[in-house]
Design a protein around this motif. Structure first.
Motif, mmCIF file in Angstrom:
data_model
loop_
_atom_site.group_PDB
_atom_site.id
_atom_site.type_symbol
_atom_site.label_atom_id
_atom_site.label_comp_id
_atom_site.label_asym_id
_atom_site.label_seq_id
_atom_site.Cartn_x
_atom_site.Cartn_y
_atom_site.Cartn_z
ATOM 1 N N UNK A 154 6.220 -39.006 -16.878
ATOM 2 C CA UNK A 154 6.884 -39.206 -18.176
ATOM 3 C C UNK A 154 7.233 -37.882 -18.835
ATOM 4 N N UNK A 155 8.458 -37.834 -19.347
ATOM 5 C CA UNK A 155 8.924 -36.695 -20.141
ATOM 6 C C UNK A 155 9.180 -37.182 -21.562
ATOM 7 N N UNK A 156 8.623 -36.483 -22.543
ATOM 8 C CA UNK A 156 8.785 -36.861 -23.946
ATOM 9 C C UNK A 156 9.543 -35.745 -24.669
ATOM 10 N N UNK A 157 10.647 -36.112 -25.333
ATOM 11 C CA UNK A 157 11.451 -35.132 -26.080
ATOM 12 C C UNK A 157 10.918 -35.105 -27.510
ATOM 13 N N UNK A 164 24.824 -45.665 -19.985
ATOM 14 C CA UNK A 164 23.470 -45.232 -19.630
ATOM 15 C C UNK A 164 22.660 -45.075 -20.917
ATOM 16 N N UNK A 165 21.669 -45.929 -21.141
ATOM 17 C CA UNK A 165 20.866 -45.808 -22.370
ATOM 18 C C UNK A 165 19.958 -44.571 -22.308
ATOM 19 N N UNK A 166 19.821 -43.922 -23.469
ATOM 20 C CA UNK A 166 19.015 -42.700 -23.589
ATOM 21 C C UNK A 166 18.043 -42.862 -24.748
ATOM 22 N N UNK A 167 16.830 -42.326 -24.579
ATOM 23 C CA UNK A 167 15.824 -42.451 -25.635
ATOM 24 C C UNK A 167 14.898 -41.236 -25.620
ATOM 25 N N UNK A 168 13.909 -41.282 -26.460
ATOM 26 C CA UNK A 168 12.987 -40.152 -26.621
ATOM 27 C C UNK A 168 12.089 -39.967 -25.396
ATOM 28 N N UNK A 169 11.750 -41.080 -24.716
ATOM 29 C CA UNK A 169 10.863 -41.014 -23.551
ATOM 30 C C UNK A 169 11.641 -41.344 -22.276
ATOM 31 N N UNK A 170 11.469 -40.488 -21.287
ATOM 32 C CA UNK A 170 12.204 -40.629 -20.040
ATOM 33 C C UNK A 170 11.259 -40.548 -18.850
ATOM 34 N N UNK A 171 11.672 -41.155 -17.760
ATOM 35 C CA UNK A 171 11.011 -40.936 -16.470
ATOM 36 C C UNK A 171 11.802 -39.878 -15.711
ATOM 37 N N UNK A 172 11.097 -38.893 -15.154
ATOM 38 C CA UNK A 172 11.746 -37.929 -14.258
ATOM 39 C C UNK A 172 10.924 -37.846 -12.967
ATOM 40 N N UNK A 173 11.491 -37.203 -11.949
ATOM 41 C CA UNK A 173 10.763 -37.033 -10.690
ATOM 42 C C UNK A 173 9.627 -36.028 -10.849
ATOM 43 N N UNK A 174 8.485 -36.371 -10.309
ATOM 44 C CA UNK A 174 7.327 -35.485 -10.368
ATOM 45 C C UNK A 174 7.643 -34.120 -9.743
ATOM 46 N N UNK A 188 -0.364 -34.043 -13.388
ATOM 47 C CA UNK A 188 0.481 -34.012 -14.583
ATOM 48 C C UNK A 188 0.757 -35.448 -15.018
ATOM 49 N N UNK A 189 0.485 -35.768 -16.262
ATOM 50 C CA UNK A 189 0.713 -37.122 -16.763
ATOM 51 C C UNK A 189 1.862 -37.186 -17.771
ATOM 52 N N UNK A 190 2.065 -36.110 -18.533
ATOM 53 C CA UNK A 190 3.149 -36.084 -19.521
ATOM 54 C C UNK A 190 3.699 -34.673 -19.631
ATOM 55 N N UNK A 191 5.016 -34.613 -19.808
ATOM 56 C CA UNK A 191 5.695 -33.324 -20.003
ATOM 57 C C UNK A 191 6.394 -33.386 -21.352
ATOM 58 N N UNK A 192 6.196 -32.368 -22.183
ATOM 59 C CA UNK A 192 6.810 -32.340 -23.507
ATOM 60 C C UNK A 192 7.925 -31.301 -23.548
ATOM 61 N N UNK A 193 9.087 -31.743 -24.006
ATOM 62 C CA UNK A 193 10.260 -30.868 -24.077
ATOM 63 C C UNK A 193 10.904 -30.963 -25.459
ATOM 64 N N UNK A 212 20.984 -23.492 -14.756
ATOM 65 C CA UNK A 212 21.383 -23.628 -13.349
ATOM 66 C C UNK A 212 21.011 -24.979 -12.747
ATOM 67 N N UNK A 213 20.077 -25.660 -13.360
ATOM 68 C CA UNK A 213 19.605 -26.897 -12.755
ATOM 69 C C UNK A 213 19.991 -28.141 -13.537
ATOM 70 N N UNK A 214 20.167 -29.255 -12.804
ATOM 71 C CA UNK A 214 20.416 -30.567 -13.400
ATOM 72 C C UNK A 214 19.495 -31.559 -12.707
ATOM 73 N N UNK A 215 18.800 -32.362 -13.478
ATOM 74 C CA UNK A 215 17.906 -33.371 -12.902
ATOM 75 C C UNK A 215 18.280 -34.760 -13.414
ATOM 76 N N UNK A 216 17.898 -35.776 -12.645
ATOM 77 C CA UNK A 216 18.183 -37.150 -13.058
ATOM 78 C C UNK A 216 16.977 -37.708 -13.805
ATOM 79 N N UNK A 217 17.168 -38.834 -14.444
ATOM 80 C CA UNK A 217 16.150 -39.401 -15.329
ATOM 81 C C UNK A 217 16.480 -40.880 -15.565
ATOM 82 N N UNK A 218 15.512 -41.601 -16.130
ATOM 83 C CA UNK A 218 15.737 -42.989 -16.553
ATOM 84 C C UNK A 218 14.987 -43.191 -17.864
ATOM 85 N N UNK A 219 15.637 -43.814 -18.829
ATOM 86 C CA UNK A 219 15.014 -44.073 -20.130
ATOM 87 C C UNK A 219 13.856 -45.053 -19.979
#
Length: 559
Positions: free
Chosen positions: A348-351, A379-389, A430-435, A453-460
Motif C-alpha cells: 500500500x502507498x498512501x499519499x 481510471x479512478x484515483x484516490x489517496x490510497x493506492x496499491x503498487x508493486x512491492x 514493508x507494509x505501507x509507503x508514505x508519499x 526518470x521512472x513511471x510505475x503502475x498502480x491501482x486505487x
C-alpha cells in the motif's frame, strides 16, 4: 519494390498441374484428423497449409475424420476439432467421415480378393511380423497366402458377420514379400474389432487399416493433392498400388516436414499421458501445445496463422524455436491488446497530502500503438493506492528509478510522487509507503517543470477488484524433452505454473471477456480464463513483454 514471395514446393506442384490442365485445373485438398485427441500446434500447421493452398488457388478443402479405430475415438474430439478449425479462421467444403465409405471400402477389398491380390491370414501379429522378414532379408509366405479366392471370400464375409474373435484373422494384400519397402510386404488391410463405433454403431466389426482407408477415401472424394507429413513417404507406394489395382480416381500423395518445436512434445499419445496422469488439468491446460490450450492461454488465430506462415513448408525435418511462436503472439497483442493496470504483488502507498475522501477520474489510452489510442478508459484515483512491492527499495542503488526514501516517480496517467516514509512489520516486511504528491504534475496537464526518470503502475485501493493471476511458463525445462534417457515427464518444468491469489486490478478489468488480450502494463500480456467467474476473476499470462528464456539461455551458455 517488394519482391514477390517465392513459392514453396507444393505451390510449385499445384501451379504445374494447373498449367498442364491436370484434374481440369481443379484443386481439392483435405484435412484428415483422427478423432482420438485434441488438435495441437502441429495440426495447426497442416490446417493452415491445406486450407491455405485451396484458398490460394480458388479450390476447396474437405474435412474428413479418419474414424477407423472405434476404440480410441470420441464425439468430444470431433466437436473440439471442428471448433478449432473454425476458430483458426477456416471453413471446410464438406464434413466427411471415413466411416461414410465403409460399404465402398468393403467392396474394394472384395475386388482385390477376386483378383488374387488379397487373402485372409490367421497368423498371430507376432507370426506376421516374423513373416515379413527384415530390411536386409526377404519375408516368407505364411501357409494362408495360398488360400483360394472362394475360401478368402467366405472367410472375409464371416469376419464381417462377426463369426471370428478379435485378432484371430486379418485381411492382407498379396504384393511382394521381398520388396525393399517393408510396407509393401503383404500389408494388413482389415482387422477384426468388436467395438461400438460413434457413428455406425454395431454395424461393423471389421475396420480398415489406415493404409486401406487413406488413399481410397481420397479417391472417392477426388482429392487432387493429398498432403501428408514425411513419415508417410514409405506409405506412398502402397497408396498408389491400391488405387491402381482397384482402378479408381488417381489421387496423389505429397509429403512435407511436420512441425517439431523446442520445449514441446507433439505426440498425441504423450499429450494424453499428461492429461490422464494429471500433470496438466486437461487438454486445454494453457501449458499444453493444443490449439484449445493456446486459445485458453490467450493466443490469437492471427498469431498462429502468422507463425505457420513464417515457418514455411519444407521437405526436410527441422526444429522450430518456440520463441518464434511467442514472438508472433507478442507482435499481434502489441497491436491489439488494451492496456490496463494490475498489481501482482501489492503493497500500500498512501499519499499523505492528498485530501482524505477525495476521488478523481483520470484517463488512459486503451492502445497507444494504434492511432487515436482506440479510445480511453476512466481510471479512478484516490489517496490510497496499491503498487508493486518491487517498485520500492529501502536502500535503492544509484540507477533505481522507482521509489525509495527521498526518490520521486510518476504514477502512470497520474501525478509525480515523492517517498517521505515507510512502515515495516515485525518481520521486516514493508507494509505501507508514505508519499507526497505534486498537485500540478498531473499527466497531460503537468506545469511543475519536474523531470523524473521512472513511471510505475498502480491501482486505487477503494476501487480495486481482486483477482487470481496464473503465470504460465514452458511446460518442459529441456529444449528436447525426448532427448534424455528415461521418462519424458521427468523433464517437466516444476515452475511452469505460478498462482498469485492476491492481485489487484483496475475496475475496468472486471468487464474482461475470454479471448480478449490485455497488456498488464509492465507485466506482460494476459487474458481472462475461460473458467473465470464474476465472483472469482482469473487471468492467464499469455506471454511476457520480453523473451526472458533467451536471456537465461545466454547466461547459462556463458557459464
Amino acid at each position: 519494390m517488394n519482391e514477390e514471395k517465392s513459392l514453396n514446393f507444393l505451390e510449385e506442384i499445384i501451379e504445374e498441374d494447373i498449367r498442364n490442365g491436370k484434374n481440369d485445373g481443379r484443386v481439392l485438398t483435405r484435412f484428415p484428423p483422427e478423432p482420438n485427441g485434441y488438435l495441437h500446434i502441429g495440426h495447426a500447421k497442416s490446417i493452415c497449409l491445406n486450407f491455405g493452398l485451396a484458398q490460394r488457388y480458388q479450390g476447396k478443402t474437405n474435412l474428413r475424420f479418419d474414424d477407423t479405430n472405434p476404440v480410441t475415438e470420441d464425439v468430444e474430439y470431433v466437436d473440439s476439432i471442428k471448433h478449432d478449425i473454425k476458430w483458426l479462421g477456416f471453413q471446410w467444403e464438406e464434413e466427411l467421415y471415413t466411416s461414410d465409405y465403409f460399404d465402398t471400402l468393403y467392396q474394394f477389398a472384395i475386388q482385390l480378393i477376386k483378383k488374387e491380390l488379397a487373402y485372409v491370414d490367421d497368423s498371430t501379429p507376432e507370426e506376421i511380423a516374423v513373416s515379413k522378414g527384415t530390411p536386409t532379408e526377404p519375408g516368407k509366405a505364411t501357409s494362408y497366402r495360398s488360400r483360394s479366392i472362394e475360401e478368402n471370400l467366405r472367410l472375409f464375409e464371416e469376419m464381417k458377420e462377426g463369426k471370428h474373435p478379435d485378432g484371430s484373422k486379418v485381411l492382407r494384400a498379396k504384393i511382394d514379400l521381398a520388396n525393399p519397402n517393408m510396407h509393401m510386404r503383404d500389408p494388413l488391410l482389415y482387422r477384426i474389432k468388436h467395438a461400438h463405433h460413434h457413428r455406425t454403431g454395431d454395424k461393423w466389426c471389421i475396420y480398415p487399416m489406415y493404409d486401406f482407408a487413406h488413399g481410397q477415401s481420397d479417391s472417392i472424394e477426388k482429392i487432387t493433392h493429398s498432403v501428408c507429413t514425411l513419415e508417410f513417404i514409405p506409405h506412398r507406394t502402397l497408396y498408389d498400388w491400391l488405387i491402381e489395382n482397384i482402378g479408381i480416381f488417381p489421387s496423389k500423395q505429397y509429403e512435407f516436414a511436420r512441425l517439431n518445436m523446442t520445449y514441446t512434445v507433439m505426440s498425441k499419445r504423450r499429450l494424453l499421458q499428461l492429461v490422464n496422469e494429471k500433470y496438466v488439468e486437461g487438454w486445454d491446460d494453457p501449458r499444453m501445445p493444443t490449439i484449445s490450450g493456446l486459445r485458453r492461454r490467450g493466443y490469437t488465430p492471427a498469431s498462429i496463422r502468422n507463425f505457420c506462415e513464417r515457418i514455411g513448408v519444407a521437405k526436410r525435418e527441422n526444429v522450430i524455436d518456440v520463441g518464434l511462436l511467442e514472438f508472433c503472439i507478442r507482435e499481434d497483442l502489441n497491436k491489439t491488446a488494451w492496456r490496463r493496470m494490475a498489481v501482482l504483488d501489492p503493497v500500500k502507498l498512501i499519499i499523505s497530502n492528498y485530501p482524505e475522501g477525495k476521488e478523481e477520474i483520470l484517463h488512459g489510452e486503451n492502445n497507444p500503438e494504434v492511432e487515436g489510442g482506440e479510445g480511453e478508459r476512466a481510471i479512478p484515483f484516490s489517496r490510497e493506492l496499491w503498487i508493486e512491492r518491487e517498485d520500492f527499495m529501502e536502500n535503492a542503488p544509484k540507477k533505481f528509478f522507482r521509489l525509495g526514501p527521498g526518490l520521486s516517480v510518476r504514477l502512470k496517467n497520474a501525478y509525480i510522487v515523492t517517498c517521505d516514509d515507510f512502515v515495516k512489520d515485525d518481520a521486516g516486511n514493508i507494509t505501507e509507503i508514505y508519499c507526497s504528491y505534486i498537485p500540478n504534475s498531473k499527466s497531460g496537464e503537468d506545469t511543475s517543470g519536474l523531470k523524473v526518470k521512472g513511471t510505475i503502475h498502480w491501482v486505487s485501493v477503494p476501487h480495486a477488484k481482486r483477482a487470481e493471476v496464473r503465470l504460465y511458463d514452458r511446460l518442459f525445462k529441456l529444449e528436447n524433452p525426448l532427448a534424455t534417457e528415461g521418462d519424458f515427464k521427468e523433464s517437466i518444468n516444476p515452475e511452469s505454473l505460478q498462482i498469485l491469489d492476491n492481485v489487484y486490478i483496475e475496475p475496468d478489468l472486471a468487464n474482461a471477456v475470454p479471448g480478449k488480450g490485455y497488456q498488464f502494463i509492465r507485466k506482460g500480456y494476459f487474458t481472462l480464463d475461460t473458467r473465470s467467474t464474476t465472483e472469482h476473476l482469473v487471468f492467464n499470462r499469455t506471454v511476457g513483454l520480453r523473451d526472458t528464456w533467451a536471456k537465461e539461455s545466454q547466461k547459462e551458455a556463458s557459464v
